[in-house]
Design a protein around this motif. Structure first.
Motif, PDB file in Angstrom:
ATOM      1  N   THR A 100      29.081  47.019  33.242  1.00  0.00           N
ATOM      2  CA  THR A 100      29.118  46.344  34.545  1.00  0.00           C
ATOM      3  C   THR A 100      30.428  46.642  35.263  1.00  0.00           C
ATOM      4  O   THR A 100      31.509  46.568  34.664  1.00  0.00           O
ATOM      5  N   GLU A 101      30.343  46.984  36.539  1.00  0.00           N
ATOM      6  CA  GLU A 101      31.523  47.182  37.375  1.00  0.00           C
ATOM      7  C   GLU A 101      31.752  45.940  38.214  1.00  0.00           C
ATOM      8  O   GLU A 101      30.799  45.305  38.683  1.00  0.00           O
ATOM      9  N   PHE A 102      33.055  45.586  38.436  1.00  0.00           N
ATOM     10  CA  PHE A 102      33.390  44.307  39.052  1.00  0.00           C
ATOM     11  C   PHE A 102      34.125  44.487  40.377  1.00  0.00           C
ATOM     12  O   PHE A 102      34.795  45.498  40.619  1.00  0.00           O
ATOM     13  N   SER A 103      33.962  43.461  41.199  1.00  0.00           N
ATOM     14  CA  SER A 103      34.828  43.290  42.369  1.00  0.00           C
ATOM     15  C   SER A 103      35.379  41.865  42.317  1.00  0.00           C
ATOM     16  O   SER A 103      34.801  40.995  41.645  1.00  0.00           O
ATOM     17  N   TYR A 104      36.514  41.618  43.053  1.00  0.00           N
ATOM     18  CA  TYR A 104      37.223  40.347  42.918  1.00  0.00           C
ATOM     19  C   TYR A 104      37.540  39.778  44.293  1.00  0.00           C
ATOM     20  O   TYR A 104      37.721  40.503  45.283  1.00  0.00           O
TER      21      TYR A 104
END
Length: 706
Positions: A655-659
């Motif tokens: 999974t790739e994340f953004s914040y």
């Protein structure tokens, strides 16, 4: 009616021979081979004891001649009109002789019948045909079936839960107003189309105000179903619903004990009162979105009505994972049946097929290519084959039907003309359809002997079916099984007794196939419309796999039939219209997509997706979000000037994340990395971080400098 001799003609040879005078009605008793009726008609069987291969010669005389009088040959004990004649011939003259060739071993009854109907002028005359000891014989309809049902897991069949009913209902289920009965028990007192629920298996759940109460409010609720981690589920169940103006049926779902949501409504606004073809002997297939984080679902069925209401019966409830969209280009086939002497319609349809599925590898014709089997008719078919050679797929796969064997000359001569067209030396065989999504095997079944009944088969053919089903199942493949006649209680009209009995080995074949949920049987013959609820069915068997096998009606390229009547015992059939229809099959490896087309109107009529239960498929899984936690890089924890980072928690691998950092619940401009500088200006402010992965957002617990 479809059971008349016009749809069951056998090979015959009419001979204009001089007829010796027959005994008058008042004469002494005729010889044992003759039958004289009281109204001045007689038939004489020249030889009532025949060997297989001998011709049957029948002389007749009548004082009521008519151009449509006829002689019909029936299996012994059959009443004309109850089922189709095996062979027949018109007898328009006051007297004459006809000959029938190719009768199978067994006992037969011969009748002289009046004016294209079933009024008996003379008969029956009993004929015995002894078998040829050196010839192959039909197999044993009662032969044992010793096959273990295919073993599957949720990883392959994607079935989350399945439920059948017993006399006590089902474990963990609750019922108020619903009865648990067999179809025979339910219909013992009244039919009114209840017997049409042919796909029912054993005990079914029934809500029936007409039989079980006036003012009616019935509810059936399932046991909780685990839906953890699923983005959506597919609820399917066999359904037989007949509505009225004061009746409504509904299906609802509740997640984790929360609010109930309606997912299906059957009432005067959504379906036709009295009779709605889609709802009779049909299936309901409903995709339901699962709320984020939900763990359990409870499904419920309610029926409300009064003394004027009808009924609802259900069976075989299943909850499935939802397949993701198919990937890649499919392996394709054209499937059609019942051309029956309409080569122009067929040629038109082939042009449409070439536009709809130009990459198809096979054209499958599931019987009744011609109307009677004459050489002239086969020549017409050859002409269309030549004219469409540039359009048609690489291979032609053909099944023998009943109309292939009606021309003069007997069964063997007609069969051989069919085999010449099919380019093989037996009526049954195996093919492989090739394409970009892999191979799709086809097992072809067919009639090997003259009869009775319509589809006698050898032990060799039955064993072949068993062996090839086992072989392809071991390869993880779905399998098409093509047979002109439907098996009983499968597709449209096969709940009518005279259709259910066409296959000599109906019960044995059904038992074999019931162990293979990857088998898809395609049959023609009935000409019933795709709009009916039982166009495509899952047919379950008592000792087979819980999901049974699939069966699909191939519709027809020549006239449409339908049933009329409230009770199965006196059902009639009518021709409703001219049609030109057929199917396409798209095989993706993990599923078959079968689509019904109308070539006259250029419409798509129906479509069904049949998952391959033997291999894993991509499904609609809910993203399970991790629980983010804010971690201070300062050795003394949450302090002014500390840098904060994020522990995202447990998410699916890759999974790739953004914040997005928040101050008192509001986004902080420009703060979108996985680190945040906690300066003194944020003293007394709740600081949190929102992490988004695969489209799902999760927020941490806040931290604060006091």
């Amino acid at each position: 009616m479809k059971i008349t001799r016009t749809c069951a003609v056998g090979g015959l040879l009419v001979a204009a021979l001089a007829l010796p005078a027959l005994p008058a009605v008042a004469a002494p008793a005729p010889p044992a081979s003759a039958v004289v009726s009281s109204d001045g008609s007689a038939i004489v069987v020249d030889d009532a004891d025949l060997a297989a291969g001998d011709a049957l010669s029948v002389s007749y005389e009548t004082d009521a001649p008519h151009e449509l009088n006829w002689i019909g040959v029936y299996p012994a004990g059959v009443t004309p009109g109850d089922t189709a004649s095996t062979q027949w011939a018109y007898t328009p003259d006051p007297s004459g002789t006809v000959a029938f060739d190719g009768l199978a071993a067994g006992d037969w009854d011969v009748y002289l019948l009046a004016e294209d109907g079933y009024g008996v002028l003379a008969g029956p005359a009993r004929v015995a045909v002894s078998p040829d000891p050196g010839a192959a014989q039909p197999g044993d309809p009662d032969g044992a079936v010793d096959i273990a049902p295919v073993a599957m897991t949720r990883d392959t069949d994607e079935v989350v839960a399945r439920e059948a009913f017993s006399a006590d209902g089902a474990e963990g289920w609750s019922a108020s107003g619903w009865q648990f009965l067999t179809r025979d028990e339910w219909t013992a007192g009244v039919d009114e189309m209840r017997t049409r629920f042919g796909r029912a298996d054993g005990t079914i759940a029934v809500a029936d105000p007409q039989q079980f109460g006036g003012s009616f409010d019935a509810t059936l609720a399932s046991a909780p179903v685990d839906v953890t981690g699923l983005g959506s589920v597919r609820l399917s169940f066999d359904s037989h619903y007949r509505g009225s103006a004061n009746q409504s049926g509904a299906v609802s779902v509740s997640f984790d004990g929360g609010e109930t949501s309606e997912v299906l409504r059957l009432d005067s606004e959504s379906i036709a009162d009295g009779y709605d073809a889609r709802q009779m002997n049909g299936t309901q297939d409903i995709v339901i979105e699962v709320p984020s984080g939900a763990r359990e679902a409870v499904f419920s069925w309610t029926l409300t009505g009064d003394e004027t209401s009808r009924y609802w019966a259900i069976d075989s409830v299943a909850v499935h994972e939802v397949l993701a969209e198919a990937v890649g280009e499919p392996t394709q086939a054209w499937v059609m049946s019942d051309i029956q002497g309409h080569p122009q319609d067929w040629q038109h349809a082939l042009g449409d097929y070439a536009e709809i599925a130009p990459e198809a590898d096979a054209m499958a014709i599931v019987g009744d290519v011609v109307n009677s089997g004459t050489t002239r008719e086969w020549d017409e078919i050859s002409d269309v084959m030549g004219a469409t050679a540039h359009l048609r797929p690489r291979q032609t796969i053909a099944a023998i039907g009943n109309h292939e064997r009606y021309a003069p000359g007997g069964f063997e001569a007609n069969r051989d003309r069919f085999l010449t067209f099919a380019e093989r030396d037996r009526v049954w065989d195996e093919y492989v359809i090739e394409g970009p999504s892999g191979d799709l095997p086809v097992i072809m079944l067919g009639q090997e002997f003259a009869g009775p009944p319509d589809v006698p088969m050898s032990e060799e053919q039955v064993r072949f079916l068993e062996e090839r089903l086992a072989h392809w199942t071991a390869q993880g493949s779905q399998v098409l099984v093509l047979t002109h006649f439907p098996l009983g209680d499968t597709v449209s009209a096969s709940w009518i007794p005279h259709y259910a009995d066409h296959h000599q080995m109906n019960d044995r074949l059904t038992s074999i196939l019931g162990n293979y949920p990857n088998a898809v049987v395609m049959s023609g013959h009935t000409h019933y419309p795709a709009e009916l609820g039982d166009w495509a069915v899952q047919r379950r068997t008592t000792d087979g796999h819980a999901d049974g096998f699939w069966a699909v009606n191939t519709i027809a390229m020549h006239v449409e039939w339908d049933a009329r009547g409230e009770s199965t015992s006196d059902i009639t059939e009518v021709v409703t219209r001219d049609i030109n229809q057929g199917l396409t099959v798209d095989a993706y490896g993990d599923r078959l997509v079968v689509t019904a087309h109308d070539f006259e109107t250029d419409e798509q009529l129906r479509q069904v997706t049949i998952p391959n239960p033997l291999i894993e498929s991509e499904t609609d899984e809910q993203i399970v979000a991790g629980t983010p936690e804010i971690v201070s890089e300062h050795h003394r924890g949450i302090k002014p000037g500390a840098w904060l980072t994020v522990d995202e928690g447990s998410w699916p691998a890759g999974t790739e994340f953004s914040y997005r950092w928040l101050a008192d619940g509001r986004p902080i401009a420009g703060e979108t990395s996985n680190r945040f500088h906690l300066t003194g200006r944020y003293k007394g402010v709740d600081i949190a971080v929102e992490v988004t992965g695969a489209g799902v957002a999760a927020e941490s617990e806040p931290v604060r400098i006091d």
